[in-house]
Design a protein around this motif. Structure first.
Motif, PDB file in Angstrom:
ATOM      1  N   UNK A 166       0.834  -1.192   0.000  1.00  0.00           N
ATOM      2  CA  UNK A 166       0.000   0.000   0.000  1.00  0.00           C
ATOM      3  C   UNK A 166       0.875   1.251   0.000  1.00  0.00           C
ATOM      4  N   UNK A 167       0.321   2.299  -0.585  1.00  0.00           N
ATOM      5  CA  UNK A 167       0.972   3.609  -0.610  1.00  0.00           C
ATOM      6  C   UNK A 167       0.089   4.579   0.152  1.00  0.00           C
ATOM      7  N   UNK A 168       0.623   5.140   1.225  1.00  0.00           N
ATOM      8  CA  UNK A 168      -0.114   6.088   2.056  1.00  0.00           C
ATOM      9  C   UNK A 168       0.426   7.482   1.774  1.00  0.00           C
ATOM     10  N   UNK A 169      -0.462   8.387   1.340  1.00  0.00           N
ATOM     11  CA  UNK A 169      -0.052   9.729   0.940  1.00  0.00           C
ATOM     12  C   UNK A 169      -0.793  10.769   1.763  1.00  0.00           C
ATOM     13  N   UNK A 170      -0.067  11.786   2.203  1.00  0.00           N
ATOM     14  CA  UNK A 170      -0.673  12.888   2.949  1.00  0.00           C
ATOM     15  C   UNK A 170      -0.111  14.206   2.443  1.00  0.00           C
ATOM     16  N   UNK A 171      -0.988  15.045   1.894  1.00  0.00           N
ATOM     17  CA  UNK A 171      -0.589  16.369   1.436  1.00  0.00           C
ATOM     18  C   UNK A 171      -0.443  17.259   2.662  1.00  0.00           C
ATOM     19  N   UNK A 172       0.738  17.812   2.852  1.00  0.00           N
ATOM     20  CA  UNK A 172       1.007  18.617   4.041  1.00  0.00           C
ATOM     21  C   UNK A 172       1.054  20.112   3.759  1.00  0.00           C
ATOM     22  N   UNK A 173       1.382  20.502   2.529  1.00  0.00           N
ATOM     23  CA  UNK A 173       1.473  21.921   2.210  1.00  0.00           C
ATOM     24  C   UNK A 173       1.106  22.199   0.776  1.00  0.00           C
ATOM     25  N   UNK A 174       0.578  23.398   0.514  1.00  0.00           N
ATOM     26  CA  UNK A 174       0.244  23.767  -0.865  1.00  0.00           C
ATOM     27  C   UNK A 174       0.162  25.274  -1.011  1.00  0.00           C
ATOM     28  N   UNK A 175       0.253  25.696  -2.254  1.00  0.00           N
ATOM     29  CA  UNK A 175      -0.021  27.069  -2.617  1.00  0.00           C
ATOM     30  C   UNK A 175      -0.420  27.096  -4.080  1.00  0.00           C
ATOM     31  N   UNK A 176      -1.062  28.169  -4.510  1.00  0.00           N
ATOM     32  CA  UNK A 176      -1.460  28.292  -5.913  1.00  0.00           C
ATOM     33  C   UNK A 176      -1.345  29.749  -6.339  1.00  0.00           C
ATOM     34  N   UNK A 177      -1.200  29.926  -7.630  1.00  0.00           N
ATOM     35  CA  UNK A 177      -1.143  31.260  -8.223  1.00  0.00           C
ATOM     36  C   UNK A 177      -1.979  31.266  -9.487  1.00  0.00           C
ATOM     37  N   UNK A 178      -2.669  32.366  -9.750  1.00  0.00           N
ATOM     38  CA  UNK A 178      -3.502  32.496 -10.945  1.00  0.00           C
ATOM     39  C   UNK A 178      -3.065  33.766 -11.681  1.00  0.00           C
ATOM     40  N   UNK A 179      -2.019  33.663 -12.497  1.00  0.00           N
ATOM     41  CA  UNK A 179      -1.504  34.846 -13.198  1.00  0.00           C
ATOM     42  C   UNK A 179      -2.501  35.467 -14.166  1.00  0.00           C
ATOM     43  N   UNK A 180      -3.396  34.646 -14.757  1.00  0.00           N
ATOM     44  CA  UNK A 180      -4.393  35.143 -15.695  1.00  0.00           C
ATOM     45  C   UNK A 180      -5.570  34.183 -15.699  1.00  0.00           C
ATOM     46  N   UNK A 181      -6.619  34.537 -16.432  1.00  0.00           N
ATOM     47  CA  UNK A 181      -7.797  33.683 -16.508  1.00  0.00           C
ATOM     48  C   UNK A 181      -7.508  32.381 -17.230  1.00  0.00           C
ATOM     49  N   UNK A 182      -6.433  32.318 -17.995  1.00  0.00           N
ATOM     50  CA  UNK A 182      -6.095  31.116 -18.762  1.00  0.00           C
ATOM     51  C   UNK A 182      -4.907  30.365 -18.189  1.00  0.00           C
ATOM     52  N   UNK A 183      -4.430  30.759 -17.005  1.00  0.00           N
ATOM     53  CA  UNK A 183      -3.257  30.109 -16.432  1.00  0.00           C
ATOM     54  C   UNK A 183      -3.495  29.793 -14.966  1.00  0.00           C
ATOM     55  N   UNK A 184      -3.040  28.624 -14.546  1.00  0.00           N
ATOM     56  CA  UNK A 184      -3.207  28.173 -13.169  1.00  0.00           C
ATOM     57  C   UNK A 184      -1.939  27.436 -12.757  1.00  0.00           C
ATOM     58  N   UNK A 185      -1.299  27.916 -11.676  1.00  0.00           N
ATOM     59  CA  UNK A 185      -0.066  27.312 -11.185  1.00  0.00           C
ATOM     60  C   UNK A 185      -0.311  26.820  -9.762  1.00  0.00           C
ATOM     61  N   UNK A 186       0.122  25.620  -9.455  1.00  0.00           N
ATOM     62  CA  UNK A 186      -0.079  25.066  -8.120  1.00  0.00           C
ATOM     63  C   UNK A 186       1.122  24.236  -7.699  1.00  0.00           C
ATOM     64  N   UNK A 187       1.389  24.264  -6.403  1.00  0.00           N
ATOM     65  CA  UNK A 187       2.413  23.418  -5.800  1.00  0.00           C
ATOM     66  C   UNK A 187       1.811  22.700  -4.607  1.00  0.00           C
ATOM     67  N   UNK A 188       2.085  21.408  -4.504  1.00  0.00           N
ATOM     68  CA  UNK A 188       1.726  20.662  -3.312  1.00  0.00           C
ATOM     69  C   UNK A 188       2.930  19.841  -2.853  1.00  0.00           C
TER      70      UNK A 188
END
Length: 257
Positions: A166-188
């Motif tokens: 089994x693989x146990x995954x837990x997202x601990x941190x994230x952020x996102x940026x929306x430079x324009x209506x056609x662009x979406x940047x995210x980090x987790x």
């Protein structure tokens, strides 16, 4: 039976697409993408709370082609992660799978502070569906039994694999940026634990993705996955906060419905 090297590959593969919450006013993630591969520290993220909100143009079911276009071991030859060399087999090879997003997959927050959060549904990933489709694309249908999401926390999931693994995954941190209506940047940032009858393996994975809406039925993305050692690793103090493996992907998404 799945070999250990193949299972270690999935530790980074699971971050593709659905590993994406608050926005920040500056654009450190966009700058970080421009600095690749000169990454010497972990990304600036906030504590992961609730689910990740995607732009409305991500809603729907998509056919995806994901291609590994570059792989780097910044600390080689002193430190090379398991399975790194084997991933040469994926270079410039498009891997196809399906993913889906929508308001119907949104679960309202629970807990003490849930009343202070908006209950208005927004577009999120169908994490169980996406995780299973991605795992099957890389490991084969017979090797992936189920992906379960914690009903009280969308940032926690377990993937059940053949051979009592089994693989146990837990997202601990994230952020996102929306430079324009056609662009979406995210980090987790995700803590991942692979458990089998023979061994345990723990690491930390950063996934940074830059999505561009081309038109209503097409999205293009650049995605970078960085692998960091856990404190339990004997090379942890040598590596510190530096990534020990970097993988850069190109993604093409074609809307099905």
């Amino acid at each position: 039976m799945i070999c250990t090297k193949s299972l270690l590959k999935i530790l980074l593969i699971f971050s593709i697409l659905f590993s994406f919450a608050d926005s920040v006013s500056a654009a450190p993630i966009a700058e970080r993408l421009q600095q690749f591969p000169q990454w010497h520290n972990k990304p600036p993220v906030q504590l992961a709370k609730g689910d990740l909100e995607y732009p409305e143009w991500m809603a729907g079911t998509w056919n995806v082609e994901s291609t590994l276009v570059e792989k780097i071991a910044p600390l080689a030859p002193e430190i090379v992660t398991p399975g790194f060399e084997d991933n040469d087999n994926y270079l410039n090879q498009a891997i196809a799978f399906q993913v889906r997003f929508g308001t119907e997959y949104y679960s309202p927050p629970t807990g003490l502070f849930s009343k202070f959060n908006s209950s208005q549904p927004f577009v999120v990933a169908d994490r169980a569906f996406n995780g299973k489709k991605i795992a099957q694309a890389y490991l084969g249908d017979d090797n992936v039994y189920q992906v379960k999401i914690d009903p009280d926390n969308p940032n926690q999931q377990i993937t059940f694999l053949r051979g009592e693994r089994k693989l146990i995954s837990k997202i601990t941190g994230r952020t996102k940026e929306i430079p324009s209506q056609e662009q979406f940047i995210a980090t987790e940032v995700t803590q991942q634990l692979f458990r089998s009858p023979q061994r345990l393996y723990l690491n930390e994975v950063e996934t940074t993705s830059d999505y561009h809406l081309l038109d209503s039925g097409n999205v293009s993305a650049e995605q970078i996955t960085a692998i960091y050692l856990s404190p339990q690793d004997p090379d942890y103090f040598t590596a510190g906060d530096r990534p020990v493996a970097l993988y850069r992907y190109h993604l093409d998404l074609f809307k099905q419905s």
